[in-house]
Design a protein around this motif. Structure first.
Motif, mmCIF file in Angstrom:
data_model
loop_
_atom_site.group_PDB
_atom_site.id
_atom_site.type_symbol
_atom_site.label_atom_id
_atom_site.label_comp_id
_atom_site.label_asym_id
_atom_site.label_seq_id
_atom_site.Cartn_x
_atom_site.Cartn_y
_atom_site.Cartn_z
ATOM 1 N N GLU A 1 -81.221 16.427 53.858
ATOM 2 C CA GLU A 1 -80.539 17.721 53.920
ATOM 3 C C GLU A 1 -79.041 17.625 53.681
ATOM 4 O OE1 GLU A 1 -84.238 17.975 56.405
ATOM 5 O OE2 GLU A 1 -82.575 16.572 56.293
ATOM 6 N N LEU A 2 -78.482 16.422 53.748
ATOM 7 C CA LEU A 2 -77.052 16.237 53.513
ATOM 8 C C LEU A 2 -76.745 15.841 52.073
ATOM 9 C CD1 LEU A 2 -76.112 14.522 56.880
ATOM 10 C CD2 LEU A 2 -75.543 16.855 56.140
ATOM 11 N N SER A 3 -77.761 15.731 51.222
ATOM 12 C CA SER A 3 -77.547 15.454 49.798
ATOM 13 C C SER A 3 -76.718 16.569 49.187
ATOM 14 C CB SER A 3 -78.886 15.368 49.058
ATOM 15 O OG SER A 3 -79.668 14.330 49.563
ATOM 16 N N SER A 4 -75.965 16.246 48.158
ATOM 17 C CA SER A 4 -75.154 17.243 47.475
ATOM 18 C C SER A 4 -76.028 18.388 46.968
ATOM 19 C CB SER A 4 -74.414 16.591 46.305
ATOM 20 O OG SER A 4 -73.562 17.519 45.694
ATOM 21 N N GLY A 5 -75.696 19.610 47.373
ATOM 22 C CA GLY A 5 -76.426 20.786 46.932
ATOM 23 C C GLY A 5 -77.693 21.098 47.713
ATOM 24 N N ALA A 6 -78.042 20.300 48.710
ATOM 25 C CA ALA A 6 -79.305 20.494 49.425
ATOM 26 C C ALA A 6 -79.237 21.572 50.505
ATOM 27 C CB ALA A 6 -79.768 19.176 50.052
ATOM 28 N N SER A 7 -78.067 21.829 51.071
ATOM 29 C CA SER A 7 -77.932 22.776 52.179
ATOM 30 C C SER A 7 -76.642 23.570 52.018
ATOM 31 C CB SER A 7 -77.868 22.037 53.521
ATOM 32 O OG SER A 7 -79.036 21.285 53.739
ATOM 33 N N ASP A 8 -76.586 24.734 52.656
ATOM 34 C CA ASP A 8 -75.332 25.488 52.650
ATOM 35 C C ASP A 8 -74.572 25.206 53.949
ATOM 36 O OD1 ASP A 8 -76.537 27.017 54.668
ATOM 37 O OD2 ASP A 8 -76.789 28.780 53.402
ATOM 38 N N GLY A 9 -73.388 25.798 54.072
ATOM 39 C CA GLY A 9 -72.548 25.546 55.239
ATOM 40 C C GLY A 9 -73.209 25.900 56.552
ATOM 41 N N LEU B 1 -66.544 28.192 57.833
ATOM 42 C CA LEU B 1 -67.295 29.083 58.728
ATOM 43 C C LEU B 1 -66.882 28.869 60.183
ATOM 44 C CD1 LEU B 1 -70.843 28.844 57.126
ATOM 45 C CD2 LEU B 1 -69.471 30.929 57.368
ATOM 46 N N ALA B 2 -66.740 27.604 60.587
ATOM 47 C CA ALA B 2 -66.362 27.298 61.970
ATOM 48 C C ALA B 2 -64.910 27.680 62.259
ATOM 49 C CB ALA B 2 -66.594 25.819 62.257
ATOM 50 N N ALA B 3 -64.048 27.594 61.242
ATOM 51 C CA ALA B 3 -62.628 27.913 61.417
ATOM 52 C C ALA B 3 -62.352 29.413 61.267
ATOM 53 C CB ALA B 3 -61.786 27.135 60.408
ATOM 54 N N GLY B 4 -63.260 30.121 60.599
ATOM 55 C CA GLY B 4 -63.046 31.534 60.349
ATOM 56 C C GLY B 4 -62.096 31.802 59.199
ATOM 57 N N ARG B 5 -61.826 30.767 58.403
ATOM 58 C CA ARG B 5 -60.948 30.897 57.238
ATOM 59 C C ARG B 5 -61.152 29.697 56.331
ATOM 60 N NH1 ARG B 5 -56.703 27.331 57.930
ATOM 61 N NH2 ARG B 5 -56.343 26.665 60.058
ATOM 62 N N GLU B 6 -60.694 29.811 55.095
ATOM 63 C CA GLU B 6 -60.784 28.679 54.171
ATOM 64 C C GLU B 6 -59.940 27.526 54.695
ATOM 65 O OE1 GLU B 6 -62.781 28.380 51.410
ATOM 66 O OE2 GLU B 6 -63.584 30.249 52.195
ATOM 67 N N VAL B 7 -60.466 26.320 54.556
ATOM 68 C CA VAL B 7 -59.781 25.123 55.033
ATOM 69 C C VAL B 7 -59.906 24.051 53.972
ATOM 70 C CG1 VAL B 7 -59.805 23.329 56.816
ATOM 71 C CG2 VAL B 7 -60.320 25.679 57.438
ATOM 72 N N GLU B 8 -58.810 23.356 53.683
ATOM 73 C CA GLU B 8 -58.877 22.228 52.753
ATOM 74 C C GLU B 8 -59.608 21.090 53.453
ATOM 75 O OE1 GLU B 8 -55.999 19.238 50.223
ATOM 76 O OE2 GLU B 8 -55.146 21.054 51.080
ATOM 77 N N PHE B 9 -60.595 20.513 52.775
ATOM 78 C CA PHE B 9 -61.389 19.420 53.347
ATOM 79 C C PHE B 9 -61.460 18.306 52.308
ATOM 80 C CE2 PHE B 9 -65.299 17.704 55.493
ATOM 81 C CZ PHE B 9 -64.704 17.533 56.739
ATOM 82 N N PRO B 10 -60.396 17.478 52.220
ATOM 83 C CA PRO B 10 -60.296 16.463 51.169
ATOM 84 C C PRO B 10 -61.205 15.258 51.425
ATOM 85 C CG PRO B 10 -58.427 16.287 52.648
ATOM 86 C CD PRO B 10 -59.231 17.494 53.097
ATOM 87 N N PRO B 11 -61.336 14.379 50.429
ATOM 88 C CA PRO B 11 -62.136 13.163 50.620
ATOM 89 C C PRO B 11 -61.686 12.390 51.857
ATOM 90 C CG PRO B 11 -61.550 13.396 48.320
ATOM 91 C CD PRO B 11 -60.777 14.456 49.074
ATOM 92 N N GLY B 12 -62.652 11.965 52.656
ATOM 93 C CA GLY B 12 -62.379 11.185 53.857
ATOM 94 C C GLY B 12 -62.018 12.005 55.080
ATOM 95 N N GLU C 1 -70.347 21.921 50.273
ATOM 96 C CA GLU C 1 -71.124 22.266 51.467
ATOM 97 C C GLU C 1 -70.351 22.023 52.762
ATOM 98 O OE1 GLU C 1 -73.748 21.205 48.073
ATOM 99 O OE2 GLU C 1 -72.214 20.060 49.119
ATOM 100 N N LEU C 2 -69.704 20.861 52.892
ATOM 101 C CA LEU C 2 -68.981 20.580 54.132
ATOM 102 C C LEU C 2 -67.772 21.484 54.277
ATOM 103 C CD1 LEU C 2 -69.115 16.694 54.448
ATOM 104 C CD2 LEU C 2 -70.443 18.386 55.693
#
Length: 146
Positions: free
Chosen positions: A78-86, A115-126, A108-109
């Protein structure tokens, strides 16, 4: 009862691989940056388990996190790229329980963190986000990047 789990984006990886997207590996600098990041966070994370995408770059990231924390690593389709939504990723984290880390991919991440923050958040590699779940409500406790 509040459950804390962690969302972890794989480290910086190859742009392409002859074996396709699932075979893309961490770049040497991505490996070094995430390894240092994992060691710095190890005392704070208190991981019980690490669920990871079976893609090579995520498996490598999960292995580095496992080395730093001593937590066991298991691939989860379920954690494969494209397998699940947020939303599905947040539900999976809550179901895996306190101290679980989920290693996977954007978008996805990033969608789960937003969703958890209630706003867009930058989520870079690592990046690593601590998510608190309580009765179906999710909140970002903290977010750290290498």
């Amino acid at each position: 009862m509040t459950v804390r789990f962690y969302l972890v984006r794989h480290g910086r990886a190859e742009a392409r691989h002859p074996g396709g997207d699932a075979a893309r590996r961490l770049l040497p600098e991505g490996r070094a940056a995430f390894s240092a990041h994992a060691r710095a966070l190890a005392a704070e994370l208190r991981l019980a388990r690490i669920a990871t995408s079976p893609y090579a770059r995520a498996m490598e990231t999960a292995a580095l996190l496992g080395e730093a924390t001593g937590a066991p690593v298991e691939p989860v389709a379920e954690l494969s790229s494209g397998a699940s939504d947020g939303r599905a990723i947040l539900r999976l984290g809550a179901a895996l329980g306190d101290g679980a880390a989920l290693v996977g991919h954007n978008p996805e991440l990033a969608a789960a963190v937003a969703l958890a923050a209630g706003r867009e958040v930058e989520f870079p590699p690592g990046a690593v986000a601590a998510i608190d779940a309580d009765g179906g409500a999710f909140r970002v406790a903290w977010l750290r990047s290498p």
